[in-house]
Motif scaffolding. Structure first.
Motif, PDB file in Angstrom:
ATOM      1  N   ALA A   7       0.874  -1.250  -0.129  1.00  0.00           N
ATOM      2  CA  ALA A   7       0.045  -0.217   0.083  1.00  0.00           C
ATOM      3  C   ALA A   7       0.961   1.263   0.066  1.00  0.00           C
ATOM      4  O   ALA A   7       1.917   1.466   0.836  1.00  0.00           O
ATOM      5  N   ARG A   8       0.604   2.093  -0.891  1.00  0.00           N
ATOM      6  CA  ARG A   8       1.317   3.237  -0.931  1.00  0.00           C
ATOM      7  C   ARG A   8       0.853   4.228   0.090  1.00  0.00           C
ATOM      8  O   ARG A   8      -0.297   4.169   0.581  1.00  0.00           O
ATOM      9  N   PRO A   9       1.463   5.530   0.332  1.00  0.00           N
ATOM     10  CA  PRO A   9       0.991   6.726   1.127  1.00  0.00           C
ATOM     11  C   PRO A   9      -0.139   6.903   1.101  1.00  0.00           C
ATOM     12  O   PRO A   9      -1.112   7.139   2.087  1.00  0.00           O
ATOM     13  N   ALA A  10      -0.778   7.166  -0.329  1.00  0.00           N
ATOM     14  CA  ALA A  10      -2.122   7.560  -0.400  1.00  0.00           C
ATOM     15  C   ALA A  10      -3.252   6.915   0.377  1.00  0.00           C
ATOM     16  O   ALA A  10      -4.328   7.450   0.888  1.00  0.00           O
ATOM     17  N   PHE A  11      -2.893   5.470   0.286  1.00  0.00           N
ATOM     18  CA  PHE A  11      -3.971   4.611   1.026  1.00  0.00           C
ATOM     19  C   PHE A  11      -4.199   5.018   2.419  1.00  0.00           C
ATOM     20  O   PHE A  11      -5.367   4.903   2.994  1.00  0.00           O
ATOM     21  N   TYR A  12      -3.084   5.320   3.299  1.00  0.00           N
ATOM     22  CA  TYR A  12      -3.326   5.477   4.605  1.00  0.00           C
ATOM     23  C   TYR A  12      -4.051   6.756   4.904  1.00  0.00           C
ATOM     24  O   TYR A  12      -4.697   6.971   5.769  1.00  0.00           O
ATOM     25  N   TYR A  13      -3.605   7.893   4.000  1.00  0.00           N
ATOM     26  CA  TYR A  13      -4.370   9.138   4.198  1.00  0.00           C
ATOM     27  C   TYR A  13      -5.610   8.817   3.817  1.00  0.00           C
ATOM     28  O   TYR A  13      -6.653   9.432   4.716  1.00  0.00           O
ATOM     29  N   MET A  14      -6.201   8.145   2.949  1.00  0.00           N
ATOM     30  CA  MET A  14      -7.630   8.084   2.531  1.00  0.00           C
ATOM     31  C   MET A  14      -8.268   7.169   3.600  1.00  0.00           C
ATOM     32  O   MET A  14      -9.397   7.487   3.949  1.00  0.00           O
ATOM     33  N   TYR A  15      -7.564   6.231   4.122  1.00  0.00           N
ATOM     34  CA  TYR A  15      -8.025   5.329   5.245  1.00  0.00           C
ATOM     35  C   TYR A  15      -8.597   6.085   6.634  1.00  0.00           C
ATOM     36  O   TYR A  15      -9.730   5.901   6.934  1.00  0.00           O
ATOM     37  N   PHE A  16      -7.528   6.902   6.876  1.00  0.00           N
ATOM     38  CA  PHE A  16      -7.733   7.664   8.142  1.00  0.00           C
ATOM     39  C   PHE A  16      -8.684   9.027   7.676  1.00  0.00           C
ATOM     40  O   PHE A  16      -9.536   9.267   8.736  1.00  0.00           O
ATOM     41  N   PHE A  17      -8.913   9.452   6.624  1.00  0.00           N
ATOM     42  CA  PHE A  17     -10.121  10.478   6.484  1.00  0.00           C
ATOM     43  C   PHE A  17     -11.272  10.071   6.572  1.00  0.00           C
ATOM     44  O   PHE A  17     -12.192  10.267   7.065  1.00  0.00           O
ATOM     45  N   GLN A  18     -11.503   8.925   6.112  1.00  0.00           N
ATOM     46  CA  GLN A  18     -12.731   8.407   6.136  1.00  0.00           C
ATOM     47  C   GLN A  18     -13.167   7.968   7.495  1.00  0.00           C
ATOM     48  O   GLN A  18     -14.230   7.956   7.879  1.00  0.00           O
ATOM     49  N   LYS A  19     -12.198   7.587   8.179  1.00  0.00           N
ATOM     50  CA  LYS A  19     -12.402   6.719   9.500  1.00  0.00           C
ATOM     51  C   LYS A  19     -12.819   8.165  10.475  1.00  0.00           C
ATOM     52  O   LYS A  19     -13.549   7.945  11.354  1.00  0.00           O
ATOM     53  N   TYR A  20     -12.057   9.356  10.335  1.00  0.00           N
ATOM     54  CA  TYR A  20     -12.031  10.396  11.210  1.00  0.00           C
ATOM     55  C   TYR A  20     -12.855  11.501  10.768  1.00  0.00           C
ATOM     56  O   TYR A  20     -13.045  12.440  11.436  1.00  0.00           O
ATOM     57  N   PHE A  21     -13.834  11.521   9.699  1.00  0.00           N
ATOM     58  CA  PHE A  21     -14.541  12.364   9.105  1.00  0.00           C
ATOM     59  C   PHE A  21     -16.152  12.095   9.348  1.00  0.00           C
ATOM     60  O   PHE A  21     -16.229  10.857   9.296  1.00  0.00           O
ATOM     61  N   GLY A  22     -16.705  13.110   9.666  1.00  0.00           N
ATOM     62  CA  GLY A  22     -18.138  12.931  10.103  1.00  0.00           C
ATOM     63  C   GLY A  22     -19.159  12.826   8.983  1.00  0.00           C
ATOM     64  O   GLY A  22     -18.492  12.626   7.900  1.00  0.00           O
ATOM     65  N   ASP A  23     -20.225  12.639   9.192  1.00  0.00           N
ATOM     66  CA  ASP A  23     -21.371  12.613   8.522  1.00  0.00           C
ATOM     67  C   ASP A  23     -21.890  13.762   7.687  1.00  0.00           C
ATOM     68  O   ASP A  23     -22.786  13.646   6.537  1.00  0.00           O
ATOM     69  N   ARG A  24     -21.461  15.026   8.227  1.00  0.00           N
ATOM     70  CA  ARG A  24     -21.681  16.274   7.518  1.00  0.00           C
ATOM     71  C   ARG A  24     -20.420  17.063   7.722  1.00  0.00           C
ATOM     72  O   ARG A  24     -19.672  17.023   8.802  1.00  0.00           O
ATOM     73  N   MET A  25     -20.313  17.905   6.581  1.00  0.00           N
ATOM     74  CA  MET A  25     -19.087  18.678   6.753  1.00  0.00           C
ATOM     75  C   MET A  25     -19.823  20.143   7.219  1.00  0.00           C
ATOM     76  O   MET A  25     -20.790  20.351   6.734  1.00  0.00           O
ATOM     77  N   VAL A  26     -19.073  20.574   8.100  1.00  0.00           N
ATOM     78  CA  VAL A  26     -19.141  22.105   8.484  1.00  0.00           C
ATOM     79  C   VAL A  26     -18.252  22.975   8.228  1.00  0.00           C
ATOM     80  O   VAL A  26     -17.173  22.606   8.068  1.00  0.00           O
ATOM     81  N   SER A  27     -18.517  24.359   8.691  1.00  0.00           N
ATOM     82  CA  SER A  27     -17.634  25.206   7.950  1.00  0.00           C
ATOM     83  C   SER A  27     -16.529  25.416   8.900  1.00  0.00           C
ATOM     84  O   SER A  27     -16.485  24.894  10.197  1.00  0.00           O
ATOM     85  N   SER A  28     -15.156  25.777   8.400  1.00  0.00           N
ATOM     86  CA  SER A  28     -14.100  25.921   9.111  1.00  0.00           C
ATOM     87  C   SER A  28     -13.330  26.842   8.411  1.00  0.00           C
ATOM     88  O   SER A  28     -13.306  27.035   7.254  1.00  0.00           O
ATOM     89  N   SER A  29     -12.325  27.694   9.208  1.00  0.00           N
ATOM     90  CA  SER A  29     -11.507  28.699   8.730  1.00  0.00           C
ATOM     91  C   SER A  29     -10.133  28.684   9.254  1.00  0.00           C
ATOM     92  O   SER A  29     -10.034  28.069  10.503  1.00  0.00           O
ATOM     93  N   VAL A  30      -9.081  29.038   8.800  1.00  0.00           N
ATOM     94  CA  VAL A  30      -7.875  29.308   9.300  1.00  0.00           C
ATOM     95  C   VAL A  30      -7.253  30.620   9.427  1.00  0.00           C
ATOM     96  O   VAL A  30      -7.741  31.196   8.390  1.00  0.00           O
ATOM     97  N   THR A  31      -6.708  30.930  10.554  1.00  0.00           N
ATOM     98  CA  THR A  31      -6.041  32.146  10.596  1.00  0.00           C
ATOM     99  C   THR A  31      -4.445  31.999  10.856  1.00  0.00           C
ATOM    100  O   THR A  31      -4.222  31.034  11.675  1.00  0.00           O
ATOM    101  N   GLY A  32      -3.462  32.986  10.553  1.00  0.00           N
ATOM    102  CA  GLY A  32      -2.183  32.770  10.875  1.00  0.00           C
ATOM    103  C   GLY A  32      -1.524  32.035   9.957  1.00  0.00           C
ATOM    104  O   GLY A  32      -0.060  31.997  10.130  1.00  0.00           O
ATOM    105  N   SER A  33      -1.914  31.379   8.920  1.00  0.00           N
ATOM    106  CA  SER A  33      -1.136  30.687   7.757  1.00  0.00           C
ATOM    107  C   SER A  33      -2.019  30.445   6.604  1.00  0.00           C
ATOM    108  O   SER A  33      -2.925  29.539   7.044  1.00  0.00           O
ATOM    109  N   PRO A  34      -1.169  30.647   5.560  1.00  0.00           N
ATOM    110  CA  PRO A  34      -2.077  30.286   4.273  1.00  0.00           C
ATOM    111  C   PRO A  34      -1.601  28.749   4.028  1.00  0.00           C
ATOM    112  O   PRO A  34      -2.317  28.153   2.966  1.00  0.00           O
ATOM    113  N   ASP A  35      -0.573  28.115   4.637  1.00  0.00           N
ATOM    114  CA  ASP A  35      -0.119  26.857   4.472  1.00  0.00           C
ATOM    115  C   ASP A  35      -1.093  25.784   5.157  1.00  0.00           C
ATOM    116  O   ASP A  35      -0.895  24.539   4.857  1.00  0.00           O
TER     117      ASP A  35
END
Length: 587
Positions: free
Chosen positions: A453-481
């Motif tokens: 399994a290449r690295p993308a497998f692990y990123y996609m696995y944990f994304f689905q495991k730790y992302f909820g059933d609804r996306m809610v708004s989020s914003s960042v201050t302090g860094s464009p990165d």
């Protein structure tokens, strides 16, 4: 893929939020939580605004039928970690501002006939089941337009032995067959077995090219009949189908034909108007077949371009969308786009690669919407059933950076309300690291075991495991990165996926508004190694890495989550070109 690479609970959630909004706690500890992950601090009491409940977007439509809320399972035996000191970067997540429900169909992938008969490969099958892609597309890719699902080693008599390339030169047709049982290819019946074993839904691409290069009296009708017979053989197992693959491109079989061999007056070069007319022929035949076998959920997708054809006149048929939409009318159930995000075949840097997901994803959706508006047609679901990066030369495709890119694409797909997506692909070929495969193809990768399994497998696995059933708004201050994607679970937790695009570690404080916080937050940190800088072939999960030269830890399912107290703030370090997948407990 382009030939260059062969290639339910809404009421319950609102009720929960209303119940939480009635809670007040004037204790000092709760005030601390309010400032750093709890909710609004309003004179010593918490007032929680309940979440909104937006309608399903027309670009999502029936792909969200059967949507289910998610329950977060609290990690067993988490590892307590010390928080870093807060820095200047702050992420604010607002649970009351729901953007959209999350479609499980966005986590799909592509399987293909050149992977071999992998149904008997337990390592790959277990990893694929763990990944839970939900959607698996087949048979391609460009192979779809030279694929005869019911053959074993012989094409129909009206399929010529030679096909023309974009320049008019003849090449061996190189047809593929659904009943070829050789070990280097993959049978259609094994595809159905993989769907069953991985609890996935099929997405089938039927051969449109045959409607162009067929030499019979009515090639379009013959190709449509072949597709309809596949629907009958499928017997209701598959809801989602599409007619052809990237047929707007000069790399695709059927783009150019010899008019002397054609018997129904088709032009030498395909155009969108012809495709749209043919699409309706396919749709009539395939829908009739679906009705015969009781496939009431049958849906058919049409090929569209992902960007203005004026920018791609050397390889893309001009005015494809406008002409195809004019002649197909309201016949398509959904529209299909493909995108490989980065500049084609360039040795792109991490900065170039990680700058693409947000703009490319939104621009692509806007292009399809505008195309439909100009055609006077209603908006319908939009599916991205091939995506990856085209960067080559430094092993970008198999790198940790490709994994970070995948996280951002998933987040942007949800935000822009796509209906379905499938990454290209499960396995391809090593080609010195210019390999789109999520897994190595058997053991062709140096220093890696079979089906690594290449690295993308692990990123996609944990994304689905730790992302909820609804996306809610989020914003960042302090860094464009720093990029953030917030979510909520019906079971009461709040989540956020954090991405660091820079070459330096960043400390981030997460504030969660309109949320009755519990006592702990849990998270996984993923980052690359020091090999092949800046495109590490390795990924580390909470400090655990692979035993070989590439990939990630074999123990990914049992690695302990990091944990810390919410009191005093939700603060994490996001490694350089890495991600954090975080969930905070609710009360």
């Amino acid at each position: 893929m382009r030939k260059h690479f062969l290639k339910t609970g809404v009421v319950a959630l609102v009720a929960l939020a209303l119940l939480q909004s009635c809670k007040k706690d004037n204790s000092p500890n709760n005030n601390g939580n309010n400032n750093n992950g709890g909710g609004n601090n309003n004179g010593g009491s918490t007032v929680i605004t309940p979440p909104n409940n937006p309608a399903i977007a027309s670009t999502q439509g029936f792909f969200l039928d059967g949507w289910q809320a998610k329950t977060f399972a609290t990690p067993e035996s988490p590892k307590a970690v010390e928080k870093p000191k807060a820095g200047a970067v702050v992420v604010t997540v607002d649970i009351s501002q729901v953007i959209t429900k999350v479609s499980k169909n966005l986590f799909g992938n592509n399987t293909n006939p050149f992977m071999g008969q992998y149904i008997d490969q337990p390592v790959l099958m277990q990893q694929l089941t763990d990944l839970s892609p939900n959607i698996l597309r087949f048979p391609g890719g460009s192979l779809s337009d030279i694929y005869f699902w019911n053959g074993s080693n012989k094409a129909p008599d009206d399929a010529p032995a030679k096909l023309l390339n974009a320049n008019g030169a003849e090449n061996d047709a190189g047809y593929w067959y659904g009943n070829n049982t050789a070990d280097w290819t993959f049978t259609l019946d094994n595809y159905y077995k993989v769907l069953q074993q991985t609890n996935s839904t099929g997405l089938i691409t039927v051969n449109y090219g045959y409607a162009r290069y067929g030499t019979g009296d009515k090639p379009a009708e013959a190709a449509a009949h072949l597709a309809a017979d596949w629907v009958r053989y499928d017997n209701g197992r598959t809801k989602y189908w599409e007619v052809g693959n990237e047929n707007y491109g000069n790399w695709e079989a059927g783009y150019r034909i010899n008019p002397a061999d054609n018997k129904d007056g088709q032009p030498t070069i395909l155009n969108g108007a012809i495709y749209g007319i043919h699409f309706k022929i396919f749709a009539d035949s395939m829908r009739k077949a679906a009705a015969e076998v009781g496939n009431t959920g049958f849906k058919l997708g049409m090929v569209t371009t992902e960007a203005d054809e004026k920018n791609n006149t050397s390889t893309i048929i001009p005015t494809w969308n406008s002409n195809a939409m004019a002649t197909s009318g309201t016949s398509p159930d959904f529209y299909v786009v493909h995108n490989y995000y980065t500049p084609y075949m360039q040795n792109s840097s991490p900065e170039v690669i990680l700058a693409t997901p947000a703009n490319v994803t939104s621009d692509m959706m806007n292009w399809v919407k505008n195309s439909l508006d100009k055609a006077g047609l209603p908006q319908k679901p939009v599916a991205l059933d091939e995506w990856n990066i085209f960067s080559t030369g430094s092993k970008q495709m198999v790198s940790n950076v490709a994994g970070v890119h995948a996280v951002m694409v998933l987040g942007e797909l949800i935000k822009n309300q796509y209906s379905m997506a499938s990454r290209w692909d499960l396995a391809n070929s090593w080609d010195n690291g210019n390999d789109h495969g999520l897994f190595s193809n058997k053991s062709d990768e140096p220093g890696a075991p079979a089906w690594n399994a290449r690295p993308a497998f692990y990123y996609m696995y944990f994304f689905q495991k730790y992302f909820g059933d609804r996306m809610v708004s989020s914003s960042v201050t302090g860094s464009p990165d720093i990029i953030s994607y917030g979510s909520s679970f019906l079971s009461g937790q709040a989540g956020v996926v954090l991405v660091n695009r820079s070459s330096l570690d960043r400390v981030v404080t997460v504030n969660i508004k309109n949320f009755a916080a519990g006592s702990k937050y849990y998270y996984y940190t993923l980052n690359g190694g020091t090999d092949n800088a800046p495109f590490s072939r390795k990924v580390y999960v909470n400090g655990n890495g692979p035993t070989g030269e590439s990939g990630g830890p074999a123990s990914y399912k049992t690695i302990a989550a990091n944990s810390a107290a919410i009191a005093g703030g939700i603060i994490v370090t996001i490694p350089a070109r890495g991600s954090v997948f975080l969930v905070a407990e609710g009360k």
